[in-house]
Motif scaffolding. Structure first.
Motif, PDB file in Angstrom:
ATOM      1  N   GLN A 148     -16.633 -13.053 -20.893  1.00 35.81           N
ATOM      2  CA  GLN A 148     -17.739 -13.945 -21.234  1.00 35.81           C
ATOM      3  C   GLN A 148     -19.088 -13.406 -20.786  1.00 35.81           C
ATOM      4  OE1 GLN A 148     -16.732 -17.875 -19.882  1.00 35.81           O
ATOM      5  NE2 GLN A 148     -14.791 -17.863 -20.956  1.00 35.81           N
ATOM      6  N   ILE A 149     -19.090 -12.250 -20.150  1.00 35.21           N
ATOM      7  CA  ILE A 149     -20.347 -11.623 -19.742  1.00 35.21           C
ATOM      8  C   ILE A 149     -21.020 -11.082 -20.988  1.00 35.21           C
ATOM      9  CG2 ILE A 149     -21.417  -9.725 -18.459  1.00 35.21           C
ATOM     10  CD1 ILE A 149     -19.086  -9.967 -16.451  1.00 35.21           C
ATOM     11  N   GLY A 150     -22.254 -11.456 -21.179  1.00 34.39           N
ATOM     12  CA  GLY A 150     -22.981 -10.981 -22.352  1.00 34.39           C
ATOM     13  C   GLY A 150     -23.301  -9.495 -22.248  1.00 34.39           C
ATOM     14  N   VAL A 151     -22.989  -8.758 -23.283  1.00 31.15           N
ATOM     15  CA  VAL A 151     -23.281  -7.327 -23.316  1.00 31.15           C
ATOM     16  C   VAL A 151     -24.657  -7.132 -23.938  1.00 31.15           C
ATOM     17  CG1 VAL A 151     -22.569  -5.090 -24.231  1.00 31.15           C
ATOM     18  CG2 VAL A 151     -20.845  -6.753 -23.520  1.00 31.15           C
ATOM     19  N   LEU A 152     -25.511  -6.408 -23.259  1.00 32.47           N
ATOM     20  CA  LEU A 152     -26.843  -6.123 -23.797  1.00 32.47           C
ATOM     21  C   LEU A 152     -26.735  -5.002 -24.819  1.00 32.47           C
ATOM     22  CD1 LEU A 152     -28.901  -6.217 -20.479  1.00 32.47           C
ATOM     23  CD2 LEU A 152     -28.580  -8.055 -22.142  1.00 32.47           C
ATOM     24  N   ILE A 188     -27.906   2.684 -21.943  1.00 29.51           N
ATOM     25  CA  ILE A 188     -26.826   3.471 -21.371  1.00 29.51           C
ATOM     26  C   ILE A 188     -27.481   4.430 -20.396  1.00 29.51           C
ATOM     27  CG2 ILE A 188     -25.013   5.157 -21.810  1.00 29.51           C
ATOM     28  CD1 ILE A 188     -24.727   3.900 -24.612  1.00 29.51           C
ATOM     29  N   ARG A 189     -27.148   4.292 -19.140  1.00 33.91           N
ATOM     30  CA  ARG A 189     -27.781   5.122 -18.125  1.00 33.91           C
ATOM     31  C   ARG A 189     -27.220   6.535 -18.151  1.00 33.91           C
ATOM     32  NH1 ARG A 189     -28.657   1.377 -12.779  1.00 33.91           N
ATOM     33  NH2 ARG A 189     -29.850  -0.245 -13.843  1.00 33.91           N
ATOM     34  N   THR A 206     -29.601   5.337 -11.365  1.00 31.58           N
ATOM     35  CA  THR A 206     -31.019   5.401 -11.703  1.00 31.58           C
ATOM     36  C   THR A 206     -31.282   4.782 -13.061  1.00 31.58           C
ATOM     37  OG1 THR A 206     -31.110   7.516 -10.526  1.00 31.58           O
ATOM     38  CG2 THR A 206     -32.979   6.988 -11.913  1.00 31.58           C
ATOM     39  N   ILE A 207     -32.320   3.946 -13.141  1.00 31.32           N
ATOM     40  CA  ILE A 207     -32.729   3.387 -14.419  1.00 31.32           C
ATOM     41  C   ILE A 207     -33.393   4.498 -15.228  1.00 31.32           C
ATOM     42  CG2 ILE A 207     -34.245   1.704 -15.541  1.00 31.32           C
ATOM     43  CD1 ILE A 207     -33.890  -0.063 -13.063  1.00 31.32           C
ATOM     44  N   ASN A 208     -33.060   4.572 -16.510  1.00 31.19           N
ATOM     45  CA  ASN A 208     -33.656   5.626 -17.384  1.00 31.19           C
ATOM     46  C   ASN A 208     -35.172   5.482 -17.448  1.00 31.19           C
ATOM     47  OD1 ASN A 208     -31.090   6.586 -17.930  1.00 31.19           O
ATOM     48  ND2 ASN A 208     -30.904   5.439 -19.816  1.00 31.19           N
TER      49      ASN A 208
END
Length: 83
Positions: free
Chosen positions: A64-68, A75-76, A81-83
């Motif tokens: 039930q977790i929403g996928v962004l 996609i990292r 680290t955030i892109n």
């Protein structure tokens, strides 16, 4: 991750964690919190009496977790680290 029963899906993992034989730092962390330590102990001493039910419930919750997607997610290239 349970090297002793890599061909089966069972609760033997908790027996190893309770003996401080987990593979990862996150395994050891389960014993630092009273609630998760009690859960590890329950599963280790009862042969995983509630493990399959608990696992099924957790999979339903994770489903039930929403996928962004699209521009909302990423996609990292490197997980830490955030892109």
């Amino acid at each position: 991750m349970d090297p002793g029963s890599y061909r089966t899906f069972d609760a033997h993992y908790y027996t190893l964690v309770s003996k401080r034989r987990g593979l990862f730092q996150s395994d050891a962390a389960l014993l630092t919190d009273s609630a998760t330590k009690a859960y590890v102990h329950l599963q280790a001493t009862t042969g995983g009496c509630t493990f399959m039910e608990d696992f099924a419930e957790s999979m339903l919750k994770m489903g039930q977790i929403g996928v962004l997607t699209g521009s909302s997610g990423e996609i990292r290239k490197q997980c830490s680290t955030i892109n």
